[in-house]
Design a protein around this motif. Structure first.
Motif, PDB file in Angstrom:
ATOM      1  N   TYR A 144      40.144   7.246 -33.498  1.00 48.32           N
ATOM      2  CA  TYR A 144      39.212   8.167 -34.119  1.00 48.32           C
ATOM      3  C   TYR A 144      38.157   7.341 -34.839  1.00 48.32           C
ATOM      4  CZ  TYR A 144      42.560  11.942 -33.338  1.00 48.32           C
ATOM      5  OH  TYR A 144      43.396  12.868 -32.757  1.00 48.32           O
ATOM      6  N   ARG A 145      37.042   7.962 -35.132  1.00 45.05           N
ATOM      7  CA  ARG A 145      36.024   7.259 -35.901  1.00 45.05           C
ATOM      8  C   ARG A 145      35.359   8.207 -36.884  1.00 45.05           C
ATOM      9  NH1 ARG A 145      31.548   6.104 -31.099  1.00 45.05           N
ATOM     10  NH2 ARG A 145      30.797   8.266 -30.874  1.00 45.05           N
ATOM     11  N   GLN A 146      34.864   7.603 -37.940  1.00 44.59           N
ATOM     12  CA  GLN A 146      34.163   8.371 -38.965  1.00 44.59           C
ATOM     13  C   GLN A 146      32.934   7.602 -39.408  1.00 44.59           C
ATOM     14  OE1 GLN A 146      36.547   9.592 -42.325  1.00 44.59           O
ATOM     15  NE2 GLN A 146      35.146  11.264 -42.776  1.00 44.59           N
ATOM     16  N   GLN A 205      32.200  13.938 -40.141  1.00 40.57           N
ATOM     17  CA  GLN A 205      33.634  14.151 -40.046  1.00 40.57           C
ATOM     18  C   GLN A 205      34.265  13.152 -39.086  1.00 40.57           C
ATOM     19  OE1 GLN A 205      34.090  18.335 -38.948  1.00 40.57           O
ATOM     20  NE2 GLN A 205      34.508  18.831 -41.095  1.00 40.57           N
ATOM     21  N   ARG A 206      35.537  12.922 -39.296  1.00 38.17           N
ATOM     22  CA  ARG A 206      36.268  12.057 -38.383  1.00 38.17           C
ATOM     23  C   ARG A 206      36.387  12.765 -37.040  1.00 38.17           C
ATOM     24  NH1 ARG A 206      41.601   9.131 -40.654  1.00 38.17           N
ATOM     25  NH2 ARG A 206      40.044   8.784 -42.289  1.00 38.17           N
ATOM     26  N   GLU A 207      36.198  12.000 -35.964  1.00 36.78           N
ATOM     27  CA  GLU A 207      36.237  12.589 -34.630  1.00 36.78           C
ATOM     28  C   GLU A 207      37.093  11.751 -33.692  1.00 36.78           C
ATOM     29  OE1 GLU A 207      32.339  12.632 -32.861  1.00 36.78           O
ATOM     30  OE2 GLU A 207      32.102  10.467 -32.989  1.00 36.78           O
ATOM     31  N   LEU A 208      37.652  12.434 -32.713  1.00 36.11           N
ATOM     32  CA  LEU A 208      38.433  11.744 -31.695  1.00 36.11           C
ATOM     33  C   LEU A 208      37.505  10.958 -30.790  1.00 36.11           C
ATOM     34  CD1 LEU A 208      41.110  11.279 -30.092  1.00 36.11           C
ATOM     35  CD2 LEU A 208      40.487  13.318 -28.778  1.00 36.11           C
ATOM     36  N   TYR A 250      39.645   4.369 -36.646  1.00 31.90           N
ATOM     37  CA  TYR A 250      41.033   4.515 -37.081  1.00 31.90           C
ATOM     38  C   TYR A 250      41.954   4.714 -35.890  1.00 31.90           C
ATOM     39  CZ  TYR A 250      38.936   5.580 -41.636  1.00 31.90           C
ATOM     40  OH  TYR A 250      38.219   5.534 -42.814  1.00 31.90           O
ATOM     41  N   CYS A 251      43.144   4.183 -36.033  1.00 28.85           N
ATOM     42  CA  CYS A 251      44.197   4.370 -35.040  1.00 28.85           C
ATOM     43  C   CYS A 251      45.149   5.447 -35.572  1.00 28.85           C
ATOM     44  CB  CYS A 251      44.934   3.053 -34.842  1.00 28.85           C
ATOM     45  SG  CYS A 251      46.344   3.115 -33.730  1.00 28.85           S
ATOM     46  N   LYS A 252      45.585   6.313 -34.688  1.00 28.98           N
ATOM     47  CA  LYS A 252      46.545   7.345 -35.060  1.00 28.98           C
ATOM     48  C   LYS A 252      47.639   7.428 -34.028  1.00 28.98           C
ATOM     49  CE  LYS A 252      46.474  11.856 -34.353  1.00 28.98           C
ATOM     50  NZ  LYS A 252      46.092  13.295 -34.366  1.00 28.98           N
ATOM     51  N   GLY A 253      48.852   7.626 -34.512  1.00 30.78           N
ATOM     52  CA  GLY A 253      49.976   7.848 -33.611  1.00 30.78           C
ATOM     53  C   GLY A 253      50.757   9.077 -34.046  1.00 30.78           C
ATOM     54  N   THR A 254      51.175   9.895 -33.096  1.00 27.87           N
ATOM     55  CA  THR A 254      51.991  11.061 -33.384  1.00 27.87           C
ATOM     56  C   THR A 254      53.433  10.749 -32.998  1.00 27.87           C
ATOM     57  OG1 THR A 254      50.119  12.544 -32.987  1.00 27.87           O
ATOM     58  CG2 THR A 254      52.320  13.526 -32.955  1.00 27.87           C
ATOM     59  N   TRP A 255      54.284  10.736 -34.016  1.00 25.78           N
ATOM     60  CA  TRP A 255      55.695  10.370 -33.837  1.00 25.78           C
ATOM     61  C   TRP A 255      56.393  11.444 -33.032  1.00 25.78           C
ATOM     62  CZ3 TRP A 255      57.582   5.748 -34.639  1.00 25.78           C
ATOM     63  CH2 TRP A 255      58.956   5.552 -34.801  1.00 25.78           C
ATOM     64  N   ARG A 256      57.026  11.057 -31.924  1.00 24.39           N
ATOM     65  CA  ARG A 256      57.597  12.052 -31.023  1.00 24.39           C
ATOM     66  C   ARG A 256      58.781  12.792 -31.628  1.00 24.39           C
ATOM     67  NH1 ARG A 256      58.585  11.126 -25.967  1.00 24.39           N
ATOM     68  NH2 ARG A 256      57.471   9.181 -25.682  1.00 24.39           N
TER      69      ARG A 256
END
Length: 117
Positions: free
Chosen positions: A37-39, A44-47, A94-100
């Motif tokens: 993502y970036r801001q 706003q922060r965007e994918l 920014y890096c984002k991870g969604t925990w499974r």
């Protein structure tokens, strides 16, 4: 505790390239999806781009054909290769991870990319 650490940002001229890295403290197989993502200032922060555990990817229209997201499971790292950079790509990435296992999102602290015209 899961940590994501970005690196690779910096100052580059328009038309140049950078590769961002996001290193995870745990196996990235534990994440359903990871993404960048970036801001930009005042926005706003965007994918930017995302990749699933199965390797499927999606991109923001503004970066299609210029950016490539990839993952290296052995290194627990995802990457964002950014080519043909434009001044409007300037932002904190920014890096984002969604925990499974919980659905919780984890974020890195970001890395600044500045593209000069």
């Amino acid at each position: 505790q899961v940590q994501l650490v970005e690196s690779g940002g910096g100052l580059v001229q328009a038309g140049g390239s950078l590769r961002l890295s996001c290193a995870a403290s745990r196996s990235i197989d534990n994440f359903n999806t990871m993404g960048w993502y970036r801001q930009a200032p005042g926005k706003q922060r965007e994918l930017v781009a995302a990749i699933t555990s199965g390797g499927s990817t999606n991109y923001a229209d503004s970066v299609k054909g210029r950016f490539t997201i990839s993952r290296d499971n052995a290194k627990n790292t995802i990457y964002l290769q950014m080519n043909s950079l434009k001044p409007e790509d300037t932002a904190v990435y920014y890096c984002k991870g969604t925990w499974r296992w919980s659905g919780m999102d984890y974020w890195g602290k970001g890395t600044l990319v500045t593209v000069s015209s």
